[in-house]
Enzyme design. Structure first.
Site, mmCIF file in Angstrom:
data_model
loop_
_atom_site.group_PDB
_atom_site.id
_atom_site.type_symbol
_atom_site.label_atom_id
_atom_site.label_comp_id
_atom_site.label_asym_id
_atom_site.label_seq_id
_atom_site.Cartn_x
_atom_site.Cartn_y
_atom_site.Cartn_z
ATOM 1 C CB SER A 1 -0.936 0.015 1.208
ATOM 2 O OG SER A 1 -0.207 0.080 2.407
ATOM 3 C CG ASP B 1 -5.634 5.701 7.902
ATOM 4 O OD1 ASP B 1 -4.699 6.507 8.076
ATOM 5 O OD2 ASP B 1 -5.598 4.825 7.014
ATOM 6 C CG HIS C 1 -2.500 3.733 4.999
ATOM 7 N ND1 HIS C 1 -3.514 3.225 5.773
ATOM 8 C CD2 HIS C 1 -1.881 2.676 4.430
ATOM 9 C CE1 HIS C 1 -3.523 1.915 5.681
ATOM 10 N NE2 HIS C 1 -2.537 1.550 4.872
#
Length: 217
Positions: free
Chosen positions: A40, A189, A192
């Site tokens: 990711s 969040d 990330h």
């Protein structure tokens, strides 16, 4: 802490929607073609089109006079085992051989407690296959979370420099250098990297990418 920062990578198993445009442009123009192969962190998780690692790195290189194209081959939630399994068809699906492959995997292995020996074998196989195909490699390293068992940390942290030395690959020791733990550089969040976080990553790794491209000449 590193573990807190990376934990959602495990559940974010969303394949990256990599565009074929950079590869097609590189084929048409003969400009340097870079493969960003990872999880990711390279897939641009949670970011809009054009804001992830691959497009930001491409833009940074072009600002520095290097007309390279960067192909996003990141898959969110990927482990080293997943990367090893998909490497062959990823490479075979490209319009031409990359001039450089950035390999960024291992964070999810660490968070899942995968035996470092397994992680090392997988990343070794990935870099070994790239080397066999004559593709220069930049190993983007990862560091283990500081709250893990010291023996685990020692085994995990030496994976990346060991493999880089074995294959005479370029090493960038820590992909998240300057980003991990900084909430201002994270998405809502809290984990990330946001656009600014990716920008910081690109700024950090850019000189190493430039050196790796220069080595191929």
């Amino acid at each position: 802490m590193l573990k807190f920062f990376l934990l959602p990578l495990l559940s974010a198993a969303i394949p990256a929607a990599a565009s074929a445009q950079p590869a097609a442009r590189a084929t048409a123009t003969g400009e340097p073609f870079i493969l960003a192969f990872g999880d990711s962190l390279t897939a641009g998780y949670g970011l809009g089109r054009g804001l992830g690692f691959a497009p930001q790195l491409e833009a940074a290189l072009r600002r520095h006079g290097i007309k390279a194209s960067v192909h996003d081959a990141g898959v969110s939630g990927d482990t080293s085992s997943g990367g090893r399994a998909r490497l062959g068809w990823t490479l075979d699906g490209l319009p031409r051989k990359p001039d450089l492959a950035i390999v960024e995997l291992g964070a999810n292995d660490m968070l899942r407690g995968v035996d470092p020996g397994v992680t090392e074998a997988n990343i070794d196989a990935i870099v070994g296959e790239l080397d066999k195909r004559g593709i220069p490699v930049l190993v983007a390293g990862m560091l283990s979370a500081p709250n893990l068992d010291p023996r685990y940390r020692s085994r995990f942290d030496r994976i990346f420099p060991t493999i880089a030395r074995k294959y005479d690959a370029t090493l960038y020791p820590f992909f998240l250098q300057g980003v991990v733990g900084n909430r201002a550089l994270a998405l809502p969040d809290g984990v990330h990297p946001n656009f600014e976080g990716i920008k910081r990553i690109v700024t950090g790794i850019l000189p190493t990418v430039q050196r790796a491209l220069a080595r191929r000449r």
